[in-house]
Design a protein around this motif. Structure first.
Motif, mmCIF file in Angstrom:
data_model
loop_
_atom_site.group_PDB
_atom_site.id
_atom_site.type_symbol
_atom_site.label_atom_id
_atom_site.label_comp_id
_atom_site.label_asym_id
_atom_site.label_seq_id
_atom_site.Cartn_x
_atom_site.Cartn_y
_atom_site.Cartn_z
ATOM 1 N N PHE A 1 34.774 38.813 57.074
ATOM 2 C CA PHE A 1 35.566 37.579 56.980
ATOM 3 C C PHE A 1 35.909 37.235 55.527
ATOM 4 C CE2 PHE A 1 33.874 36.950 61.227
ATOM 5 C CZ PHE A 1 34.964 36.385 61.901
ATOM 6 N N LYS A 2 37.151 36.789 55.317
ATOM 7 C CA LYS A 2 37.612 36.332 54.009
ATOM 8 C C LYS A 2 38.577 35.174 54.223
ATOM 9 C CE LYS A 2 40.953 38.351 51.787
ATOM 10 N NZ LYS A 2 41.789 39.312 51.025
ATOM 11 N N THR A 3 38.513 34.181 53.341
ATOM 12 C CA THR A 3 39.470 33.068 53.396
ATOM 13 C C THR A 3 40.221 32.973 52.080
ATOM 14 O OG1 THR A 3 37.725 31.515 52.696
ATOM 15 C CG2 THR A 3 38.152 31.694 55.059
ATOM 16 N N ARG A 4 41.488 32.472 52.164
ATOM 17 C CA ARG A 4 42.342 32.361 50.986
ATOM 18 C C ARG A 4 42.908 30.938 50.927
ATOM 19 N NH1 ARG A 4 46.633 36.798 50.902
ATOM 20 N NH2 ARG A 4 44.940 37.969 49.899
ATOM 21 N N TYR A 5 42.894 30.360 49.723
ATOM 22 C CA TYR A 5 43.382 28.998 49.486
ATOM 23 C C TYR A 5 44.453 29.095 48.406
ATOM 24 C CZ TYR A 5 38.719 28.497 51.492
ATOM 25 O OH TYR A 5 37.601 28.640 52.269
ATOM 26 N N ALA A 6 45.742 28.813 48.739
ATOM 27 C CA ALA A 6 46.849 29.075 47.808
ATOM 28 C C ALA A 6 47.617 27.805 47.458
ATOM 29 C CB ALA A 6 47.789 30.103 48.429
ATOM 30 N N CYS B 1 45.312 30.644 43.226
ATOM 31 C CA CYS B 1 44.719 31.053 44.515
ATOM 32 C C CYS B 1 43.230 31.332 44.349
ATOM 33 C CB CYS B 1 45.460 32.300 45.003
ATOM 34 S SG CYS B 1 44.761 33.032 46.488
ATOM 35 N N VAL B 2 42.459 30.961 45.378
ATOM 36 C CA VAL B 2 41.029 31.269 45.437
ATOM 37 C C VAL B 2 40.771 32.036 46.730
ATOM 38 C CG1 VAL B 2 38.713 30.305 45.721
ATOM 39 C CG2 VAL B 2 40.262 29.327 44.022
ATOM 40 N N GLU B 3 39.989 33.110 46.611
ATOM 41 C CA GLU B 3 39.602 33.905 47.787
ATOM 42 C C GLU B 3 38.084 33.973 47.842
ATOM 43 O OE1 GLU B 3 41.565 37.642 47.411
ATOM 44 O OE2 GLU B 3 43.589 36.772 47.558
ATOM 45 N N ILE B 4 37.531 33.802 49.056
ATOM 46 C CA ILE B 4 36.069 33.793 49.247
ATOM 47 C C ILE B 4 35.713 34.838 50.292
ATOM 48 C CG2 ILE B 4 34.065 32.411 49.913
ATOM 49 C CD1 ILE B 4 35.585 29.921 49.099
ATOM 50 N N ASP B 5 34.746 35.670 49.951
ATOM 51 C CA ASP B 5 34.218 36.683 50.888
ATOM 52 C C ASP B 5 33.010 36.074 51.598
ATOM 53 O OD1 ASP B 5 33.289 38.829 52.260
ATOM 54 O OD2 ASP B 5 33.171 40.182 50.538
ATOM 55 N N VAL C 1 45.908 33.790 39.688
ATOM 56 C CA VAL C 1 47.284 33.676 40.159
ATOM 57 C C VAL C 1 47.673 34.945 40.912
ATOM 58 C CG1 VAL C 1 49.690 33.349 39.474
ATOM 59 C CG2 VAL C 1 47.878 32.195 38.206
ATOM 60 N N ARG C 2 48.222 34.761 42.111
ATOM 61 C CA ARG C 2 48.748 35.877 42.898
ATOM 62 C C ARG C 2 50.232 35.624 43.138
ATOM 63 N NH1 ARG C 2 45.520 39.762 44.687
ATOM 64 N NH2 ARG C 2 43.313 39.377 45.132
ATOM 65 N N ASN C 3 50.994 36.737 43.172
ATOM 66 C CA ASN C 3 52.429 36.655 43.359
ATOM 67 C C ASN C 3 52.770 35.928 44.665
ATOM 68 O OD1 ASN C 3 55.183 37.076 42.957
ATOM 69 N ND2 ASN C 3 55.130 39.050 44.041
ATOM 70 N N GLY D 1 56.658 22.117 48.024
ATOM 71 C CA GLY D 1 56.062 20.797 47.873
ATOM 72 C C GLY D 1 54.556 20.903 47.824
ATOM 73 N N VAL D 2 53.907 19.757 47.571
ATOM 74 C CA VAL D 2 52.438 19.744 47.468
ATOM 75 C C VAL D 2 51.830 20.049 48.835
ATOM 76 C CG1 VAL D 2 50.425 18.357 46.914
ATOM 77 C CG2 VAL D 2 52.526 18.088 45.577
ATOM 78 N N HIS D 3 51.068 21.128 48.886
ATOM 79 C CA HIS D 3 50.381 21.480 50.145
ATOM 80 C C HIS D 3 49.365 22.584 49.874
ATOM 81 C CE1 HIS D 3 53.211 24.861 50.075
ATOM 82 N NE2 HIS D 3 52.493 25.430 51.059
ATOM 83 N N LEU D 4 48.541 22.857 50.878
ATOM 84 C CA LEU D 4 47.590 23.967 50.820
ATOM 85 C C LEU D 4 48.006 25.011 51.844
ATOM 86 C CD1 LEU D 4 44.863 25.448 50.192
ATOM 87 C CD2 LEU D 4 43.863 24.044 52.029
ATOM 88 N N HIS D 5 48.115 26.251 51.391
ATOM 89 C CA HIS D 5 48.332 27.373 52.302
ATOM 90 C C HIS D 5 46.969 28.037 52.520
ATOM 91 C CE1 HIS D 5 50.279 30.865 54.154
ATOM 92 N NE2 HIS D 5 49.419 31.612 53.438
#
Length: 379
Positions: A315-320, A306-310, A299-301, A350-354
């Motif tokens: 390069f890094k991607t974030r899924y929140a 949240c999941v983060e992949i290196d 969990v991130r503020n 609402g339900v979504h992916l950031h």
């Protein structure tokens, strides 16, 4: 006056055609005939007309015969001239072929050796295309008719070699250009991701050295090197595209908010939005957009679950705003692997992916990477 002229004419005719007596004896009988001046004159006129007609007919026939003979002779001369021109043309073509042969290699045997050397160079570049999608049918050689005369067959093989190296050059260049465009769509410099190549065809510094190495003419070596360079770039770009976040994080969803400044849904004030939002049904699967190692899962503020992949290379991607996790920190994941499910945790309406893409600590526009990935998949 006219009477005197008539008398003079009559006198002249009587002197020219005096009255004659003709006696014909048949057995015991004798017959006499008188040929008057008028009868003799009439016979003379008829004879004159007959001779004149005969002379004119004979002359006409003779003239037509001469004219016909001249026409036939002209046709024969024209046919002969045409035949001579055809022979001269064939001879000229043969001379050109022989001169080309002499100029390029000096003899038929040397020409055959040149073709063999080119074939060896062509084999090397075509071997580098093995495994490239679409290369086999695009670079398939044409069939050479074995019934052709040896000299014509050699020239046909040489022409086919020119066609093959041209197709290899065009094929590699077009595929490399499409990949370069995809990287530009993502805002990346293609040259930074192009392959350096370790082929023997690229170890030489220029085409002149390559021509010496392959033992072929410099022009052919330049085309071989051009195809090898584009092929090397293509392989490097394809390899890089497989480890960059070019895939989509979700499917069958819609984009609701883009990258950049927008009005915050909570404060209603302008604020920078550092990612791309995808709206979809609850628990819609979320996938890794490139291979890498999970560097964070928690969990991130503001981001909620949240999941983060290196992915390496900065390069890094974030899924929140995820509802659940399917990976743990330190786990290696592949492109397309499920990392969680869509929800509405954290600062969400609402339900979504950031979804975010970062390069060397700076956020990038994910839409550009998604568009680049779609372009790569299409090609």
């Amino acid at each position: 006056m006219p009477k005197k002229s008539f008398q003079r004419l009559r006198g002249a005719l009587e002197q020219t055609f005096p009255e004659r007596h003709l006696y014909i004896r048949s057995g015991d009988e004798t017959h006499g005939y008188i040929l008057s001046t008028g009868k003799q004159f009439g016979f003379a006129v008829l004879a004159t007309f007959g001779l004149t007609w005969l002379a004119m007919s004979t002359g006409a026939v003779f003239f037509m015969a001469i004219s016909g003979g001249n026409g036939a002779e002209k046709q024969i001369m024209m046919a002969r001239a045409q035949s001579e021109r055809l022979v001269a043309d064939r001879q000229a073509r043969l001379d050109v072929l022989m001169k080309q042969s002499a100029a390029s290699s000096g003899s038929l045997e040397q020409l055959a050796q040149t073709v063999e050397k080119r074939h060896s160079a062509l084999v090397q570049i075509l071997q580098d295309f093995k495994g490239v999608p679409g290369a086999a049918p695009a670079l398939a050689p044409a069939r050479i008719d074995p019934s052709m005369p040896p000299v014509e067959r050699i020239y046909a093989v040489r022409a086919e070699q020119e066609r093959m190296v041209s197709k290899a050059e065009t094929f590699a260049k077009s595929r490399a250009e499409r990949l370069r465009l995809a990287f530009r769509l993502a805002g990346l410099n293609p040259q930074s991701y192009a392959g350096s190549g370790s082929s023997a065809l690229l170890e030489t510094r220029d085409a002149k050295e390559l021509a010496t190495f392959l033992d072929v003419d410099q022009g052919f070596a330049e085309r071989i090197r051009s195809a090898a360079l584009n092929l090397s770039d293509m392989r490097g770009l394809e390899k890089s595209s497989r480890v960059l976040p070019f895939s989509r994080p979700t499917f069958n969803t819609r984009t609701t908010s883009g990258f950049g400044v927008r009005f915050d849904p909570f404060t209603h004030r302008p604020k920078t939005h550092t990612g791309l939002d995808f709206a979809g049904p609850f628990l819609t699967p979320i996938h890794a957009t490139a291979p890498g190692i999970v560097s964070f899962a928690g969990v991130r503020n503001g981001y909620g679950n949240c999941v983060e992949i290196d992915h390496g290379n900065g390069f890094k991607t974030r899924y929140a705003h995820m509802q659940s996790f399917a990976v743990r920190p330190g786990q290696r994941v592949g492109v397309g692997q499920r990392v969680g499910a869509m929800g509405s945790t954290g600062r969400s309406t609402g339900v979504h992916l950031h979804y975010e893409v970062w390069l060397n600590g700076r956020p990038q526009n994910p839409a550009r990477f998604v568009k680049a990935g779609d372009y790569v998949q299409q090609n």
